[in-house]
Design a protein around this motif. Structure first.
Motif, short mmCIF file in Angstrom:
data_model
loop_
_atom_site.label_atom_id
_atom_site.label_comp_id
_atom_site.label_asym_id
_atom_site.label_seq_id
_atom_site.Cartn_x
_atom_site.Cartn_y
_atom_site.Cartn_z
N LYS A 165 0.84 -1.20 0.00
CA LYS A 165 0.00 0.00 0.00
C LYS A 165 0.87 1.25 0.00
CE LYS A 165 -3.88 -1.78 2.69
NZ LYS A 165 -4.64 -1.58 3.92
N LEU A 166 0.35 2.29 -0.61
CA LEU A 166 0.96 3.61 -0.56
C LEU A 166 0.52 4.30 0.73
CD1 LEU A 166 0.30 4.66 -4.25
CD2 LEU A 166 2.42 3.75 -3.28
N ALA A 167 1.22 5.35 1.14
CA ALA A 167 0.90 6.05 2.39
C ALA A 167 -0.53 6.55 2.41
CB ALA A 167 1.88 7.21 2.62
N TRP A 168 -1.03 7.08 1.28
CA TRP A 168 -2.41 7.59 1.28
C TRP A 168 -3.41 6.45 1.46
CZ3 TRP A 168 -6.33 6.14 -1.90
CH2 TRP A 168 -5.99 5.52 -3.11
N GLN A 169 -3.07 5.24 0.96
CA GLN A 169 -3.97 4.10 1.14
C GLN A 169 -4.02 3.67 2.60
OE1 GLN A 169 -1.87 1.87 -1.87
NE2 GLN A 169 -3.71 1.79 -3.16
N HIS A 170 -2.87 3.70 3.27
CA HIS A 170 -2.85 3.41 4.70
C HIS A 170 -3.67 4.46 5.46
CE1 HIS A 170 -0.07 0.05 5.08
NE2 HIS A 170 0.72 0.62 4.19
N ALA A 171 -3.51 5.73 5.08
CA ALA A 171 -4.23 6.82 5.75
C ALA A 171 -5.73 6.63 5.57
CB ALA A 171 -3.78 8.17 5.19
N TRP A 172 -6.15 6.29 4.38
CA TRP A 172 -7.56 6.06 4.07
C TRP A 172 -8.10 4.92 4.92
CZ3 TRP A 172 -10.64 7.90 -0.23
CH2 TRP A 172 -11.80 7.17 -0.48
N ASP A 173 -7.41 3.78 4.89
CA ASP A 173 -7.86 2.60 5.65
C ASP A 173 -7.90 2.87 7.15
OD1 ASP A 173 -8.12 1.19 3.29
OD2 ASP A 173 -6.24 0.07 3.54
N TYR A 174 -6.85 3.48 7.67
CA TYR A 174 -6.78 3.78 9.10
C TYR A 174 -7.90 4.74 9.50
CZ TYR A 174 -4.65 4.82 13.66
OH TYR A 174 -4.41 4.98 15.00
N GLY A 175 -8.14 5.73 8.66
CA GLY A 175 -9.21 6.69 8.93
C GLY A 175 -10.59 6.05 8.93
N GLN A 182 -0.60 12.22 5.21
CA GLN A 182 -1.62 11.89 4.22
C GLN A 182 -3.02 12.02 4.81
OE1 GLN A 182 -0.99 11.34 0.93
NE2 GLN A 182 1.10 11.86 1.49
N GLN A 183 -3.17 11.66 6.09
CA GLN A 183 -4.47 11.84 6.75
C GLN A 183 -4.83 13.31 6.83
OE1 GLN A 183 -3.90 9.11 10.33
NE2 GLN A 183 -6.12 9.19 10.08
N GLN A 184 -3.85 14.16 7.09
CA GLN A 184 -4.13 15.59 7.15
C GLN A 184 -4.60 16.10 5.79
OE1 GLN A 184 -0.36 16.69 8.85
NE2 GLN A 184 -1.25 16.92 10.89
N LEU A 185 -4.04 15.56 4.72
CA LEU A 185 -4.51 15.93 3.39
C LEU A 185 -5.96 15.46 3.18
CD1 LEU A 185 -1.35 15.11 1.25
CD2 LEU A 185 -2.22 17.37 1.86
N LEU A 186 -6.25 14.23 3.61
CA LEU A 186 -7.62 13.73 3.52
C LEU A 186 -8.56 14.58 4.37
CD1 LEU A 186 -7.04 9.86 3.62
CD2 LEU A 186 -7.71 11.23 1.65
N ASP A 187 -8.11 14.99 5.57
CA ASP A 187 -8.92 15.89 6.41
C ASP A 187 -9.28 17.16 5.65
OD1 ASP A 187 -8.61 14.07 8.48
OD2 ASP A 187 -7.44 15.41 9.76
N ASN A 188 -8.30 17.73 4.97
CA ASN A 188 -8.55 18.96 4.21
C ASN A 188 -9.56 18.72 3.08
OD1 ASN A 188 -6.79 20.41 5.82
ND2 ASN A 188 -5.06 20.17 4.43
N MET A 189 -9.47 17.55 2.43
CA MET A 189 -10.42 17.22 1.38
C MET A 189 -11.83 17.09 1.95
SD MET A 189 -8.16 14.43 -0.77
CE MET A 189 -9.62 13.70 -1.46
N VAL A 190 -11.94 16.44 3.11
CA VAL A 190 -13.24 16.27 3.75
C VAL A 190 -13.83 17.62 4.15
CG1 VAL A 190 -14.35 15.39 5.86
CG2 VAL A 190 -12.85 13.90 4.53
N ARG A 191 -13.01 18.48 4.72
CA ARG A 191 -13.49 19.82 5.11
C ARG A 191 -13.93 20.63 3.89
NH1 ARG A 191 -8.86 19.43 8.78
NH2 ARG A 191 -9.70 19.00 10.84
#
Length: 79
Positions: A7-17, A58-67
């Motif tokens: 998995k790539l870092a963003w995939q881990h961030a997605w799954d963990y989130g 990567q989670q922080q980037l996903l947080d920004n996308m969600v916001r």
């Protein structure tokens, strides 16, 4: 689907989130997950970031996308 590819870092961030309730996927029943929208989950503000800083970023980037999606939906509701 896991085909054995690391998995790539963003995939881990997605799954963990998703696992921690930080994010949820929202969409019509039966659609592909790729067509669903990532939204804030019930633990969005309280779920910890991943302990690995590469994944946490990567989670922080996903947080920004969600916001940004939340703001877009609010703006659409205001018009």
């Amino acid at each position: 689907m896991n085909d054995g590819t690391p998995k790539l870092a963003w995939q881990h961030a997605w799954d963990y989130g998703i696992e921690t309730g930080r994010y949820i996927l929202v969409g019509e029943q039966g659609i592909r997950w790729e067509d669903a929208v990532l939204q804030a989950g019930p633990n969005f503000d309280t779920a910890p970031l991943h302990p690995d800083p590469r994944i946490a970023v990567q989670q922080q980037l996903l947080d920004n996308m969600v916001r940004a999606e939340q703001r877009r939906q609010q703006d659409e509701g205001d018009t």
